[in-house]
Motif scaffolding. Structure first.
Motif, short mmCIF file in Angstrom:
data_model
loop_
_atom_site.label_atom_id
_atom_site.label_comp_id
_atom_site.label_asym_id
_atom_site.label_seq_id
_atom_site.Cartn_x
_atom_site.Cartn_y
_atom_site.Cartn_z
N ARG A 180 0.83 -1.28 0.23
CA ARG A 180 -0.03 -0.03 0.00
C ARG A 180 0.79 1.49 -0.39
NH1 ARG A 180 -4.98 -1.08 3.98
NH2 ARG A 180 -6.42 -2.29 3.31
N LEU A 181 1.81 1.29 0.92
CA LEU A 181 2.29 2.43 0.80
C LEU A 181 3.63 2.25 -0.90
CD1 LEU A 181 4.47 4.94 2.43
CD2 LEU A 181 5.81 2.77 3.24
N LEU A 182 4.24 1.05 -1.05
CA LEU A 182 4.71 1.42 -2.63
C LEU A 182 3.00 2.28 -3.64
CD1 LEU A 182 6.84 -1.22 -2.23
CD2 LEU A 182 7.20 0.44 -2.80
N LEU A 183 2.06 2.02 -3.70
CA LEU A 183 1.04 2.23 -4.31
C LEU A 183 1.23 3.34 -3.86
CD1 LEU A 183 -0.94 2.13 -6.23
CD2 LEU A 183 -2.41 0.94 -4.30
N GLY A 239 -13.78 0.10 -3.38
CA GLY A 239 -15.11 0.46 -2.45
C GLY A 239 -16.34 0.61 -2.78
N ASN A 240 -17.30 1.54 -1.97
CA ASN A 240 -18.18 1.72 -2.98
C ASN A 240 -18.49 3.36 -2.66
OD1 ASN A 240 -20.29 -1.12 -2.10
ND2 ASN A 240 -20.13 -0.66 -0.19
N PRO A 245 -26.00 8.00 0.10
CA PRO A 245 -25.42 7.18 1.10
C PRO A 245 -23.75 8.22 0.85
CG PRO A 245 -25.98 5.24 -0.57
CD PRO A 245 -26.45 7.29 -0.79
N ALA A 246 -23.25 7.42 2.33
CA ALA A 246 -21.51 8.08 2.64
C ALA A 246 -20.79 7.57 2.07
CB ALA A 246 -20.90 7.31 3.87
N LEU A 247 -19.50 8.13 1.64
CA LEU A 247 -18.49 7.11 0.78
C LEU A 247 -17.88 6.10 1.30
CD1 LEU A 247 -16.59 7.80 -2.24
CD2 LEU A 247 -15.18 8.76 -1.19
N ALA A 248 -17.70 4.63 0.58
CA ALA A 248 -16.91 4.07 1.65
C ALA A 248 -15.69 3.34 0.51
CB ALA A 248 -17.43 3.04 2.09
N LEU A 249 -14.68 4.65 -0.14
CA LEU A 249 -13.58 3.69 -0.54
C LEU A 249 -12.45 3.02 0.63
CD1 LEU A 249 -13.93 5.82 -3.26
CD2 LEU A 249 -14.40 3.33 -3.32
N ASN A 250 -11.37 2.16 0.00
CA ASN A 250 -10.69 1.84 0.69
C ASN A 250 -9.47 2.90 0.35
OD1 ASN A 250 -11.61 -0.61 1.61
ND2 ASN A 250 -11.36 -1.47 0.12
N PHE A 251 -8.89 3.63 1.92
CA PHE A 251 -7.64 3.63 1.54
C PHE A 251 -6.41 2.68 0.58
CE2 PHE A 251 -3.22 5.15 3.15
CZ PHE A 251 -2.86 6.27 2.31
N PRO A 252 -5.74 3.68 -0.20
CA PRO A 252 -5.90 5.49 -0.64
C PRO A 252 -6.53 5.92 -1.79
CG PRO A 252 -3.64 4.24 -2.41
CD PRO A 252 -5.03 2.69 -1.13
N TYR A 253 -7.54 4.66 -1.58
CA TYR A 253 -8.28 5.62 -3.38
C TYR A 253 -9.82 6.25 -2.32
CZ TYR A 253 -6.48 0.96 -4.76
OH TYR A 253 -5.66 0.55 -5.30
N SER A 254 -9.87 6.46 -0.77
CA SER A 254 -10.35 7.57 -0.36
C SER A 254 -10.02 9.02 -0.70
CB SER A 254 -11.14 7.07 0.89
OG SER A 254 -9.60 6.66 1.49
#
Length: 429
Positions: free
Chosen positions: A6-9, A84-85, A157-166
């Motif tokens: 994730r850090l590299l991404l 994520g959603n 609804p609320a945004l529910a994306l995973n990090f780092p896409y959020s």
């Protein structure tokens, strides 16, 4: 290890964000002068509203912006993605939760540039990568229609994306890689009908959003145009749309394409899965001229490179032989021993793009779970496909699907039992 990846991404994304800002962030496109002339009277023009309704239907706006059982165009649902959603907004003219306070300039910016009312970058679940090709006049008509709807108060609804896409700023990098802003420009070397079809397919129809493969960042490289791909999170394969040699629709006539889009079925196959919804809510309402234009454009797509089948590490011949027995017992009465089906009732399996698409996903899921063709004005009582998940084991489904994919004129790869098991336990949308 996951945190390291994730850090590299994130580092890669930050670098691309910086490069994107350097190359694209400094440029600002001024609002076209025609924008300032849009008045309330213009938006209330009945002819403009009627045209906008037709265009919004072609774009299948209600398909995403309507929750199951909810008010049309009022949003209220989330769109599942591999990251994520993402909430689907309300596009009725409600002032608090919809587009009631939006100007046409705001709407044009979202549709054409992929930016929200306050300049924020929109997530590309909203297909602005295609809608950017929509003309100014068509966008104005669509906005007039949406503003004519009854307002519905429906928060998103609320945004529910995973990090780092959020991190919304990371979209600068994504846009630098995959988004090119600009209206459709007619090709003077082609006919008006071809250009109309190209405009509909590439723009409002946003066909490439499903009918092309996406990479690990959810983008589609620019050289992939209607070449087929698995639809993320929906577990269906949208076939290649070329009718030429090695194309997913090889051998389809213009009338076959028109029939499928208008009625949900043709001499070459029937629309199931997500495409059935598109036919029911969108393409069946297209004018005959527009249907012919789409068919003309699709028939101009180039031939494809033949797929190279990977070496089989198992006895494919034995699987197909077992499948023939199962097909004779469960399938031949409807689809025929020769796979030709019954015209207007049961679809053919011979030469059917849903049977021969590269993955075998569509045919496997249809055998397991069955399905329904779309209800259309021209075909109000279509026949459905019964499920066989309770009757057939994974190895039996593997065998019968492999038989269909390698019989008659079909020459696709076999499907393994472990693939059937995976599809059996994956939810269908």
């Amino acid at each position: 290890m996951k945190w390291l990846l994730r850090l590299l991404l994130l580092i890669v994304l930050l670098i691309v964000v910086l490069l994107g800002w350097l190359f694209f962030g400094g440029s600002h496109r001024p609002t076209p002068p025609a924008m300032s002339k849009v008045t309330a009277a213009t938006l209330q023009d009945p002819a403009l509203i009627a045209r906008g309704e037709y265009l919004a239907t072609l774009g299948d706006c209600a398909g995403c912006h309507t929750a199951q059982g909810g008010a049309r165009f009022a949003g209220g649902r989330s769109l599942a993605t591999p990251f994520g959603n993402i909430p689907v907004p309300n596009i009725t003219p409600d002032r608090e939760t919809g587009l009631g306070d939006w100007s046409f300039e705001d709407f044009w910016q979202a549709l054409h540039a992929g930016k929200g009312r306050h300049g924020e970058l929109l997530y590309p679940a909203f297909s602005y990568t295609s809608y950017t090709k929509v003309t100014h006049d068509d966008a104005l008509a669509m906005f007039a229609y949406l503003q004519s709807l009854p307002p519905v108060h429906q928060p998103a609804p609320a945004l529910a994306l995973n990090f780092p896409y959020s991190v919304r700023k990371s979209l600068t990098a994504w846009r630098a890689l995959y988004f090119r802003e600009g209206e459709y420009k007619p090709d003077p070397a082609q006919s008006p009908q071809w250009n109309r079809g190209a405009y509909l397919v590439q723009g409002l129809g946003h066909c490439n959003e499903c009918h092309a493969a996406r990479d690990s960042l959810g983008g589609t490289p620019g050289d992939l145009h209607l070449t087929g791909g698995q639809i993320p999170m929906q577990n269906w394969y949208a076939p290649d749309l070329s009718t030429q040699q090695n194309g997913g629709l090889q051998g389809w006539s213009a009338q076959d394409i028109v029939d499928l889009l208008k009625t949900g079925q043709s001499a070459k196959g029937v629309a199931f899965g997500p495409m059935a919804d598109v036919v029911a809510s969108s393409t069946q309402h297209m004018s005959d001229d527009d249907l012919q234009a789409v068919a003309t454009y699709l028939q101009s797509l180039p031939p494809r490179t033949p797929l190279v089948e990977e070496p089989q590490l198992f006895n494919a011949k034995a699987i197909v032989q077992q499948g023939e027995k199962i097909y004779t017992q469960h399938c031949a009465d409807c689809h025929g021993k020769d796979g030709s089906g019954i015209a207007g009732v049961y679809p053919p399996l011979n030469g059917n793009s849903s049977v021969t698409e590269p993955t075998g996903l569509n045919a496997t899921r249809m055998v397991l779970l069955g399905g329904f063709a779309p209800v259309t004005a021209a075909n109000p009582r279509p026949y459905s496909m019964p499920p066989f998940a309770q009757q057939l084991s994974d190895s039996e489904v593997s065998a019968v699907v492999s038989y269909m994919r390698r019989s008659w004129t079909n020459n696709a790869s076999v499907v393994r039992p472990e693939d059937v098991s995976k599809y059996r336990h994956t939810p269908i949308d």
